[in-house]
Design a protein around this motif. Structure first.
Motif, PDB file in Angstrom:
ATOM      1  N   LEU A  59       0.819  -1.214   0.000  1.00  0.00           N
ATOM      2  CA  LEU A  59       0.000   0.000   0.000  1.00  0.00           C
ATOM      3  C   LEU A  59       0.855   1.267   0.000  1.00  0.00           C
ATOM      4  O   LEU A  59       0.342   2.376  -0.175  1.00  0.00           O
ATOM      5  N   LEU A  60       2.174   1.113   0.187  1.00  0.00           N
ATOM      6  CA  LEU A  60       3.061   2.276   0.112  1.00  0.00           C
ATOM      7  C   LEU A  60       2.974   2.960  -1.249  1.00  0.00           C
ATOM      8  O   LEU A  60       3.186   4.166  -1.366  1.00  0.00           O
ATOM      9  N   GLY A  61       2.688   2.173  -2.292  1.00  0.00           N
ATOM     10  CA  GLY A  61       2.527   2.765  -3.618  1.00  0.00           C
ATOM     11  C   GLY A  61       1.387   3.760  -3.647  1.00  0.00           C
ATOM     12  O   GLY A  61       1.448   4.780  -4.345  1.00  0.00           O
ATOM     13  N   ALA A  62       0.314   3.475  -2.870  1.00  0.00           N
ATOM     14  CA  ALA A  62      -0.815   4.408  -2.779  1.00  0.00           C
ATOM     15  C   ALA A  62      -0.481   5.571  -1.847  1.00  0.00           C
ATOM     16  O   ALA A  62      -0.803   6.725  -2.131  1.00  0.00           O
ATOM     17  N   VAL A  63       0.180   5.264  -0.717  1.00  0.00           N
ATOM     18  CA  VAL A  63       0.562   6.316   0.234  1.00  0.00           C
ATOM     19  C   VAL A  63       1.479   7.337  -0.437  1.00  0.00           C
ATOM     20  O   VAL A  63       1.378   8.548  -0.201  1.00  0.00           O
ATOM     21  N   PHE A  64       2.348   6.859  -1.308  1.00  0.00           N
ATOM     22  CA  PHE A  64       3.339   7.729  -1.948  1.00  0.00           C
ATOM     23  C   PHE A  64       2.682   8.853  -2.745  1.00  0.00           C
ATOM     24  O   PHE A  64       3.272   9.920  -2.936  1.00  0.00           O
ATOM     25  N   LEU A  65       1.443   8.649  -3.188  1.00  0.00           N
ATOM     26  CA  LEU A  65       0.760   9.666  -3.990  1.00  0.00           C
ATOM     27  C   LEU A  65       0.572  10.976  -3.216  1.00  0.00           C
ATOM     28  O   LEU A  65       0.378  12.031  -3.825  1.00  0.00           O
ATOM     29  N   CYS A  66       0.694  10.929  -1.882  1.00  0.00           N
ATOM     30  CA  CYS A  66       0.503  12.147  -1.087  1.00  0.00           C
ATOM     31  C   CYS A  66       1.698  13.087  -1.174  1.00  0.00           C
ATOM     32  O   CYS A  66       1.599  14.252  -0.780  1.00  0.00           O
ATOM     33  N   THR A  67       2.828  12.620  -1.686  1.00  0.00           N
ATOM     34  CA  THR A  67       4.040  13.453  -1.712  1.00  0.00           C
ATOM     35  C   THR A  67       4.646  13.597  -3.096  1.00  0.00           C
ATOM     36  O   THR A  67       5.770  14.063  -3.234  1.00  0.00           O
ATOM     37  N   THR A  68       3.904  13.199  -4.139  1.00  0.00           N
ATOM     38  CA  THR A  68       4.477  13.243  -5.493  1.00  0.00           C
ATOM     39  C   THR A  68       4.851  14.653  -5.935  1.00  0.00           C
ATOM     40  O   THR A  68       5.717  14.819  -6.786  1.00  0.00           O
ATOM     41  N   GLY A  69       4.219  15.678  -5.382  1.00  0.00           N
ATOM     42  CA  GLY A  69       4.518  17.048  -5.805  1.00  0.00           C
ATOM     43  C   GLY A  69       5.734  17.664  -5.142  1.00  0.00           C
ATOM     44  O   GLY A  69       6.083  18.814  -5.435  1.00  0.00           O
ATOM     45  N   ALA A  70       6.427  16.922  -4.267  1.00  0.00           N
ATOM     46  CA  ALA A  70       7.554  17.501  -3.532  1.00  0.00           C
ATOM     47  C   ALA A  70       8.713  17.868  -4.456  1.00  0.00           C
ATOM     48  O   ALA A  70       9.367  18.896  -4.269  1.00  0.00           O
ATOM     49  N   GLU A  71       8.985  17.043  -5.466  1.00  0.00           N
ATOM     50  CA  GLU A  71      10.093  17.322  -6.386  1.00  0.00           C
ATOM     51  C   GLU A  71       9.793  18.551  -7.240  1.00  0.00           C
ATOM     52  O   GLU A  71      10.679  19.365  -7.514  1.00  0.00           O
ATOM     53  N   ALA A  72       8.536  18.701  -7.655  1.00  0.00           N
ATOM     54  CA  ALA A  72       8.149  19.892  -8.420  1.00  0.00           C
ATOM     55  C   ALA A  72       8.278  21.141  -7.550  1.00  0.00           C
ATOM     56  O   ALA A  72       8.602  22.227  -8.048  1.00  0.00           O
ATOM     57  N   LEU A  73       8.011  20.995  -6.260  1.00  0.00           N
ATOM     58  CA  LEU A  73       8.164  22.107  -5.311  1.00  0.00           C
ATOM     59  C   LEU A  73       9.596  22.642  -5.363  1.00  0.00           C
ATOM     60  O   LEU A  73       9.817  23.867  -5.391  1.00  0.00           O
ATOM     61  N   TYR A  74      10.573  21.741  -5.401  1.00  0.00           N
ATOM     62  CA  TYR A  74      11.989  22.140  -5.469  1.00  0.00           C
ATOM     63  C   TYR A  74      12.318  22.744  -6.835  1.00  0.00           C
ATOM     64  O   TYR A  74      13.036  23.744  -6.935  1.00  0.00           O
ATOM     65  N   SER A  75      11.772  22.158  -7.896  1.00  0.00           N
ATOM     66  CA  SER A  75      12.040  22.668  -9.239  1.00  0.00           C
ATOM     67  C   SER A  75      11.511  24.081  -9.417  1.00  0.00           C
ATOM     68  O   SER A  75      12.071  24.873 -10.178  1.00  0.00           O
ATOM     69  N   ASP A  76      10.410  24.405  -8.741  1.00  0.00           N
ATOM     70  CA  ASP A  76       9.780  25.719  -8.893  1.00  0.00           C
ATOM     71  C   ASP A  76      10.343  26.760  -7.928  1.00  0.00           C
ATOM     72  O   ASP A  76       9.774  27.854  -7.803  1.00  0.00           O
ATOM     73  N   LEU A  77      11.459  26.452  -7.276  1.00  0.00           N
ATOM     74  CA  LEU A  77      12.042  27.369  -6.291  1.00  0.00           C
ATOM     75  C   LEU A  77      12.271  28.765  -6.887  1.00  0.00           C
ATOM     76  O   LEU A  77      11.983  29.776  -6.251  1.00  0.00           O
TER      77      LEU A  77
END
Length: 656
Positions: free
Chosen positions: A219-237
């Motif tokens: 179920l970690l594959g489903a839980v992971f969907l809650c943080t998928t935008g973190a990398e974009a957050l860094y890219s948009d710095l």
């Protein structure tokens, strides 16, 4: 004459005024640009975590996993640690790579894999966000056809990008503020119904789900969907600034957690039941608010695409600077620092998104392709960040601890996501591999070309250049002849330029200019240096431009010449006798040398494949004069062969 000056008076679409300081406008733009992806995850995370019968272990364990994933992954790794690894205010995996690349050549492979995976995720995110939103309308209109609506919205969203992320952020920011406020309000109403759900903050429940519950680890594959935008957050710095992101994240995370706990409260009150396609997010809404909630969620999910789109533009711009991507045109649609628009990438993303929608058609089908690629990017970021921590002289035990913790966390997410591969995950992997191939080819070709480019000392040719300039038996090619040169040393020049001037077709000019562009690691540098090679006959201009400065060499060159004329360092009046009397300015003509693959080449097998692929891709890319922003009416493109070895001795027999 050799001094460095700043292009202070040159008009430019970038601006040095900072948008990195905390401000109300900055916080609002951050909400509109950065948090769309991570902010709309409550729409589908809990529905994915509890796929069948509702149990206490699933609910409490799922909520606990979400809480600690957002804390460890998004808050600690990205907001607190990774945002510090900025390259003069710019973020993203390529900016991070630029900071540490001198610590090992193998790091380029890490950056390429991570960057390609993030770009691939940018093709999946807009379709799944928009589709999940539009499909919410099926509760009101069961017969509605969602695919045409999704495609129409995606087209409109990508068309908006040409106006700049400042405009988009200002428009989307207030909507996202309303969205997060709604998340928090609904969450509080749910928690009031079952306050015991707050016990899920105890990490024991996450441990129990992953270790003791059958199938819980996957179920970690489903839980992971809650943080998928973190990398974009860094890219948009670079679009919003570190301060605005950190402060706004406190608000965003609070709203997200309240909503997740509220959904958990609703689920636990229906313990033992089957969800049967019901979405806890919409089920916890009061019936009178349902239509309003679906409307707000629809708009917010459309906005979710924005974070990956703007992040993709940033990645491409940085990849170009690192010679990992073709030199495509970059636009700066507003005067705000960090605003960027890449037309070619915008078109590619749009076509990719439409293809994904047509292939998967439903958001639940897209979930299988979603998340797998971004876990790879996060792993690559962890490796690069560990190298950056070493450059900051962080104690080795702490760096090792960071690596162990986050490689374990992200490795677990990756393993859990691998089960998605046969069900659609292969799509994002295939897109990633295509992008990796393009980046590898472009970077390898750059080094091959650099190895094969012959540079010669410019000084021995100056006398011949003066004589050619005064030789009236040779027709004048231009009053001012400007060559773009890649020679980094001021005393050198490509042998191909010498060949072009003296042999290919003798090019007589009054003054010869050699222009070199040096892209700096700082984003907004605008400097130039003038070197006099031959008095009143030949000059070299070296531009030092930041990687976020638009390449408008035609404009900048004119600015430099105006400065030189004003300082009486050069006379640009035409030397034709009749025109000189009228003080007419001479004409300027640019020459850009483009290499082609000669049939005489004898590359090793792998290098031959790389160069064949390089020139195949290059035919779909605009020529370099477009990238440099040269005036097409005064540019001559000359083809020169790229030769690896001289031709072998040919045994030809003469017959009589």
């Amino acid at each position: 004459m050799s001094d460095t000056k700043t292009l202070s008076e040159a008009p430019t679409t970038t601006s040095h005024h900072a948008h990195t300081a905390v401000s109300t406008a900055g916080l609002l733009i951050a909400l509109g640009i950065i948090y769309g992806d991570i902010g709309t995850s409550p729409l589908y995370v809990m529905k994915a975590v509890v796929p069948g019968r509702i149990t206490t272990d699933l609910v409490y364990g799922g909520i606990s996993c979400v809480l600690w994933t957002l804390t460890l992954q998004t808050t600690i790794k990205y907001v607190l640690l990774t945002l510090n690894a900025d390259n003069n205010g710019e973020g993203g995996i390529f900016s991070l790579y630029a900071l540490v690349r001198r610590r090992g050549g193998w790091l380029s492979a890490v950056a390429i894999v991570g960057g390609a995976a993030l770009l691939a995720d940018g093709v999946i995110t807009p379709p799944i966000s928009v589709s999940s939103a539009i499909e919410g309308l099926e509760r009101v209109y069961p017969e509605i056809q969602t695919v045409p609506i999704v495609i129409a919205i995606l087209v409109m969203l990508f068309l908006l990008q040409s106006f700049g992320t400042q405009i988009v952020g200002k428009a989307f920011g207030p909507i996202m503020f309303l969205w997060f406020s709604m998340l928090a309000t609904l969450g509080v109403l749910g928690i009031v119904q079952h306050p015991e759900i707050l016990r899920a903050a105890n990490p024991y429940y996450a441990y129990n789900l992953l270790v003791n519950t059958p199938g819980g680890f996957w179920l970690l594959g489903a839980v992971f969907l809650c943080t998928t935008g973190a990398e974009a957050l860094y890219s948009d710095l670079g679009h919003c600034g570190k301060g605005n992101i950190r402060i706004s994240w406190v608000f965003v995370k609070t709203c997200l957690l309240l909503n997740y706990f509220g959904q958990g409260a609703w689920l636990i009150t229906h313990q033992g039941e089957m969800l049967n396609g019901r979405n806890p997010f919409f089920e916890m809404m009061p019936s009178w608010f349902l239509l309003i909630g679906i409307g707000i969620a629809t708009v917010a999910a459309i906005i979710a695409s924005q974070a990956l789109i703007t992040g993709s533009f940033t990645l491409v711009a940085e990849a170009i600077r690192l010679n990992m991507w073709p030199k495509v045109k970059l636009n700066y649609p507003t005067d705000v620092k960090g605003q960027l628009y890449v037309p070619s990438m915008n078109r590619l993303l749009l076509l990719g998104c439409i293809a994904v929608v047509l292939y998967f058609r439903k958001s639940e089908n897209m979930e299988a392709a979603y998340g797998l690629a971004i876990t790879v990017t996060m792993l690559m970021t962890t490796l690069l960040l560990s190298m950056w921590l070493r450059t900051k002289r962080v104690a080795m035990p702490l760096v090792v601890l960071f690596l162990v913790v986050y490689l374990a966390i992200e490795g677990s997410f990756l393993v859990a996501n691998l089960i998605k591969f046969p069900h659609g995950g292969w799509v994002s992997v295939a897109i990633s591999l295509c992008l990796i191939a393009v980046m590898y080819v472009w970077m390898r070709a750059f080094y091959i070309k650099r190895r094969l480019t012959e540079f010669v000392k410019v000084e021995p040719y100056m006398d011949a250049l003066k004589q050619l300039s005064g030789d009236e038996s040779v027709p004048k090619y231009a009053t001012h002849l400007v060559f773009m040169t890649s020679a980094e040393r001021q005393t050198e020049i490509e042998s191909k330029i010498i060949y072009s001037i003296f042999q290919k077709r003798p090019k007589r000019a009054d003054i010869y200019w050699f222009v070199h562009v040096d892209t700096t690691d700082e984003p907004y540098t605008m400097e130039y240096k003038v070197t006099e090679l031959a008095n009143d006959d030949a000059y070299r201009i070296t531009f030092r431009l930041g990687f976020r400065v638009e390449q408008r060499i035609n404009l900048y060159f004119r600015k430099v010449v105006e400065d030189l004329v004003r300082n009486k360092e050069v006379d640009i009046t035409s030397r034709y006798e009749s025109l000189s009397k009228q003080h007419v300015t001479g004409d300027f003509r640019f020459v850009v040398l483009e290499k082609f693959l000669s049939v005489e080449n004898e590359f090793p097998f792998v290098e031959n494949l790389v160069m064949q692929a390089y020139f195949y891709i290059k035919q779909f890319i605009a020529s370099e004069d477009k990238y440099f922003g040269l005036d097409t009416s005064s540019v001559k493109i000359e083809k020169v062969p790229l030769i690896i070895t001289p031709p072998k001795t040919v045994d030809l027999k003469r017959v009589y």
